[in-house]
Enzyme design. Structure first.
Site, PDB file in Angstrom:
ATOM      1  CB  ALA A   1      30.172 133.604 -24.171  1.00  0.00           C
TER       2      ALA A   1
ATOM      3  CB  ALA B   1      35.243 123.464 -28.556  1.00  0.00           C
TER       4      ALA B   1
ATOM      5  CD  GLN C   1      37.456 135.085 -35.602  1.00  0.00           C
ATOM      6  OE1 GLN C   1      38.656 134.995 -35.364  1.00  0.00           O
ATOM      7  NE2 GLN C   1      36.607 134.083 -35.449  1.00  0.00           N
TER       8      GLN C   1
ATOM      9  NE  ARG D   1      28.445 128.980 -29.241  1.00  0.00           N
ATOM     10  CZ  ARG D   1      27.876 129.147 -30.423  1.00  0.00           C
ATOM     11  NH1 ARG D   1      26.613 129.507 -30.507  1.00  0.00           N
ATOM     12  NH2 ARG D   1      28.562 128.973 -31.524  1.00  0.00           N
ATOM     13  N   GLY D   2      32.407 128.515 -27.349  1.00  0.00           N
ATOM     14  CA  GLY D   2      32.976 127.389 -28.106  1.00  0.00           C
ATOM     15  C   GLY D   2      32.152 127.191 -29.371  1.00  0.00           C
TER      16      GLY D   2
ATOM     17  CG  HIS E   1      41.256 131.384 -24.643  1.00  0.00           C
ATOM     18  ND1 HIS E   1      41.036 131.531 -25.989  1.00  0.00           N
ATOM     19  CD2 HIS E   1      42.022 132.451 -24.275  1.00  0.00           C
ATOM     20  CE1 HIS E   1      41.645 132.622 -26.422  1.00  0.00           C
ATOM     21  NE2 HIS E   1      42.269 133.191 -25.404  1.00  0.00           N
TER      22      HIS E   1
ATOM     23  CD  GLU F   1      44.488 132.991 -29.337  1.00  0.00           C
ATOM     24  OE1 GLU F   1      43.977 133.963 -28.749  1.00  0.00           O
ATOM     25  OE2 GLU F   1      43.880 132.282 -30.153  1.00  0.00           O
TER      26      GLU F   1
ATOM     27  CB  THR G   1      43.286 128.483 -27.563  1.00  0.00           C
ATOM     28  OG1 THR G   1      44.151 127.410 -27.917  1.00  0.00           O
ATOM     29  CG2 THR G   1      43.661 129.735 -28.314  1.00  0.00           C
ATOM     30  CE1 TYR G   2      39.231 124.171 -20.941  1.00  0.00           C
ATOM     31  CE2 TYR G   2      37.530 123.993 -22.616  1.00  0.00           C
ATOM     32  CZ  TYR G   2      38.037 123.640 -21.399  1.00  0.00           C
ATOM     33  OH  TYR G   2      37.350 122.755 -20.616  1.00  0.00           O
TER      34      TYR G   2
END
Ligand code: FAD
Length: 291
Positions: A127, A51, A179, A107-108, A77, A17, A48-49
């Protein structure tokens, strides 16, 4: 290339990642780090993105670059918390245009401001709402969702968490990524429970090599992960020496990965956090195990 194809190959593989730059000025250094990781030829890389949406453009640029220049499949993401339908649809259109095939639908996190805001008018509360939007877009995305072996911090109990997880999978998730966790038994228990609940999609365990003691507190606070005594001892003994902590953290993560492979897992996702040296060391430690 779709992740389901990769996961279906039944080879022992790693994926890594990375996160996109937050500013224009750091773009080149992040791109270089992600390219160095891509040169290790992992099974795939996820990007990743943010939030708040601040890094969304970079998520696509980095993901596109990794795939086009290095042929490494990517997973972009996307989060939806507090977004409008128009914004989310535009992001989906951008992903299609960038040739993204794999999307991690999230969802964030709820920031303290978002938690206090009036959420009654939100289009995307969870999500699952984003997964439905992605499916309804007509694009043939391979969609992933997040899951929590130690339950999501907002959940009341594991049964409720797994019920909502099943809803996400039924809405169109083809795989799940976990996670981080530091005790593999937590994952094995979780897998048993979700399989019993009828969730049959591949689950990719996420392993975070802790290479810096100061990062540990933040990581634990965000994830709520349990720290086994064996891991605590390691941090107590080596935490004040950066080089020793890095070596010990990589060894601990390697050990976790070997145990996961030995127990039937075929792909492990490493939260390598834009650190090519960490990704390379873990891969080197497993050179005769992978493949
Ligand atoms: P959800 O699936 O919506 O779950 C959140 C909570 O709501 C859970 O307690 C769940 O049980 C509950 N819930 C779910 N559906 C319902 C429903 N229909 N009704 C009522 N309750 C429900 N964050 C980022 O900002 N950017 C990233 O790139 C990013 N990548 C991540 C990757 C992984 C593998 C993981 C595990 C997390 C990632 N996160 C990322 C963090 C993530 O956004 C947070 O953990 C967030 O708090 C929850 O996201 P989710 O998609 O799991 O939410």
């Amino acid at each position: 290339m779709k992740l389901t194809e990769i996961l279906g190959q039944n080879r022992l593989t790693l994926s890594f990642e990375v996160f996109p730059p937050k500013t224009d000025t750091s773009f080149d250094s992040v791109r270089c780090a992600t390219e160095e990781i891509a040169r290790l030829h992992p099974a795939f890389m996820s990007v990743t993105y943010g939030a708040g949406g601040g890094t969304s453009r970079y998520t696509l640029e980095i993901a596109k670059n990794i795939w086009q220049r290095h042929g490494v499949p990517t997973l972009a993401h996307l989060t939806c918390v507090s977004s409008t339908r128009g914004t989310v649809r535009q992001k989906i259109a951008d992903m299609r245009e960038a040739g993204i095939e794999n999307v991690m639908a999230l969802r964030g996190d709820l920031t303290p401001e978002l938690e206090q805001s009036d959420r009654s008018g939100w289009t995307y509360r969870h999500a699952v709402d984003l997964i439905r939007e992605l499916r309804e877009s007509g694009a043939d995305f391979c969609i992933g969702g997040a899951c929590y072996p130690e339950i999501h911090p907002e959940s009341r109990n594991q049964a409720e968490d797994i019920r909502y997880l099943k809803e996400k999978v039924d809405a169109g998730c083809s795989f799940l990524t976990t996670q981080m966790f530091f005790d593999n038994n937590l994952l094995y228990n979780f897998l048993y429970k979700i399989r019993e609940a009828g969730i049959t999609v591949p689950v990719i365990p996420g392993i975070m090599p802790i290479t810096n003691a100061s990062y540990l507190d933040r990581a634990i606070r965000l994830s709520g992960s349990f720290m086994p005594q064996r891991f605590k001892s390691l941090v107590d003994r080596f935490g004040s020496s950066p080089a020793a902590m890095k070596q010990a953290g990589i060894a601990y993560a390697t050990d976790q990965i070997i145990d996961l492979f030995a127990n039937g897992i075929t792909n492990v996702h490493v939260y390598s956090m834009n650190k090519p040296d960490v990704a390379a060391q873990i891969q080197a430690n497993l050179s005769d195990v992978l493949g």
